[in-house]
Enzyme design. Structure first.
Site, PDB file in Angstrom:
ATOM      1  N   THR A 152      37.460  33.746  40.404  1.00 28.32           N
ATOM      2  CA  THR A 152      36.307  34.289  40.797  1.00 28.32           C
ATOM      3  C   THR A 152      36.108  34.108  42.132  1.00 28.32           C
ATOM      4  OG1 THR A 152      35.381  34.332  38.653  1.00 28.32           O
ATOM      5  CG2 THR A 152      34.152  34.921  40.396  1.00 28.32           C
ATOM      6  N   GLU A 157      40.971  31.560  25.805  1.00 31.58           N
ATOM      7  CA  GLU A 157      39.575  31.422  26.691  1.00 31.58           C
ATOM      8  C   GLU A 157      38.660  32.042  25.564  1.00 31.58           C
ATOM      9  OE1 GLU A 157      39.645  31.705  30.746  1.00 31.58           O
ATOM     10  OE2 GLU A 157      37.443  31.576  30.799  1.00 31.58           O
TER      11      GLU A 157
END
Ligand SMILES: Cc1cc2nc3c(=O)[nH]c(=O)nc-3n(C[C@H](O)[C@H](O)[C@H](O)COP(=O)(O)OP(=O)(O)OC[C@H]3O[C@@H](n4cnc5c(N)ncnc54)[C@H](O)[C@@H]3O)c2cc1C
Length: 392
Positions: A134, A257
């Site tokens: 990110t 994840e």
């Protein structure tokens, strides 16, 4: 006494797994008692030593083969770790990210040399892992990552800013998502390891950690900005044989994840129900226990039913994942559905605590704040629905 009546699947009832669960529960009591976790919340990060303590106990790189210093277990061991941390309130210790997100990239795509170089040190807790996808300008839209890794002789020169990076204040092995060919879109994306201690004065030149961000919840977990200004790493730090494979590597690993988030969500749900059941059997109002009101019974009956349905689905996803058959659609369903349910159930439970539910010293108030982000990170629940919709 488990709160949900549903028996776990055979895979999770295996004798080895149950033994591991018992020893891990003991480790949590000894190494992460409530007083120590409270200190982590105050300081905004876990003690650095807990990583080496976990390494000494064999809790890091659980599903990495022994040949690379791991415990030689499988995904069930990672599940047990996430569940015990959730059930015991071991907040902020990012071992599951280290074990079940970072190590797999190196194990699955790294060269033999990279595995031997990094995994044993990760297993000992000398290296702490993080993944930096990110950026301030992009989260969901991973293809728009602006960080670049320019080839210069035998080096990549990395430039860019990352944010919201879990383990960001502690990590010294960071997998950076960067463009090796900015003109090529997703096909120009690569995963490159930055060993942040790898420099003349203990820090690689050009690397800087920004703020440890203050958050709505999860205060014991360090979440940071990271800056890369002409950070030079050898081309041998590229994960995989060729550049440009990063996007595919991410897509292949993200189902695990997402399942991790569902597993963590289930543990929070179970803990919330256990704490609430104990409370409503104790607390009195209008001359009777809270559990004796039909509203309390109905609310908890609904929560327990939904939690049991979710447990059946998540356990099935774990089984499928062990067989290598968990696809992006199912993983997205598990992440979105369980994280939504976690927020719903924790909210219902908090209501049954009345004013005490709003007080910091009651774990349910922290669980309420900590749960919120489960619907956001690992891909937002809206992105999960986009992925599910692709299967329609
Ligand atoms: C505590 C925490 C820890 C984190 N840890 C990490 C980490 O370790 N490493 C890392 O790389 N990142 C990490 N993140 C980042 C996280 O993965 C992102 O915040 C998340 O993916 C969302 O990206 P964004 O914040 O840029 O939101 P945006 O992408 O800007 O989204 C904003 C809103 O728009 C919606 N939206 C976006 N695109 C669409 C679309 N196409 N259709 C419909 N709705 C859409 C989103 O669902 C959301 O509601 C972490 C975040 C937090 C809060």
């Amino acid at each position: 006494m488990p709160v949900l009546n549903l028996e776990r699947t055979a895979a999770m009832r295996d004798e080895d797994i149950v033994l591991f669960e018992n020893s891990l529960a003991k480790w949590c009591d000894e190494h992460a008692p409530e007083s120590r976790v409270a200190k982590w919340r105050e300081q905004g990060v876990v003690d650095r030593e807990v990583w080496t303590e976990a390494g000494e106990a064999g809790l890091l790189c659980l599903s990495v083969p022994e040949a690379y210093g791991g415990m030689g277990g499988d995904y069930r061991h990672e599940v047990v770790l996430m569940e015990q941390f959730g059930l015991k309130g071991v907040d902020g210790f990012g071992a599951s990210l280290h074990n079940a997100i970072i190590a797999p990239y190196i194990l699955h795509y790294g060269s033999e040399e990279q595995r031997r170089k990094w995994l044993p040190r990760m297993a000992r807790g000398e290296l702490v892992g993080a993944i930096a996808m990110t950026e301030p300008g992009t989260g969901s839209d991973l293809q728009s990552v602006k960080t670049t890794a320019r080839l210069d002789g035998n080096n990549y020169v990395i430039n860019g800013s990352k944010t919201f990076i879990t383990n960001g204040q502690t990590a010294n092995l960071i997998i950076v998502v960067a463009k090796t060919d900015p003109a090529a879109g997703a096909k120009g994306t690569s995963l490159i390891v930055v060993e942040t201690d790898d420099g003349p004065e203990g820090t690689i030149p050009g690397f800087e950690r920004g703020r440890n961000l203050h958050k709505l919840g999860q205060p014991a977990q360090d979440t940071s900005e990271l800056f890369f200004n002409d950070v030079r790493v050898p081309t041998s730090n590229l994960i995989g044989p060729d550049p440009g494979r990063g996007f595919v590597q991410l897509i292949e690993q993200l189902p695990q994840e997402r399942l991790n988030i569902a597993v963590q969500g289930m543990a929070t749900i179970e803990r919330a129900l256990a704490l609430t059941l104990a409370y409503v059997k104790e607390r009195q109002a209008f001359g009777k226990r809270l559990i004796d009101f039909q509203n309390t019974q109905f609310k908890l009956a609904e929560c327990k039913t939904k939690a049991t349905v979710a447990r059946a689905f998540v356990d099935r996803c774990i089984e499928l994942h062990l067989e290598g058959k968990l696809d992006a659609t199912l993983a997205s369903m598990a992440k979105y559905w369980v994280s939504d349910l976690e927020n719903e159930i924790v909210d219902e439970c908090l209501q049954l605590f009345g004013g005490y539910g709003f007080m910091d010293e009651y774990p349910i108030s922290r669980m309420y704040r900590d749960s919120r982000v489960q619907r956001i990170y690992g891909g937002t629940n809206e992105i999960m629905k986009i992925l599910i919709a692709r299967s329609l």
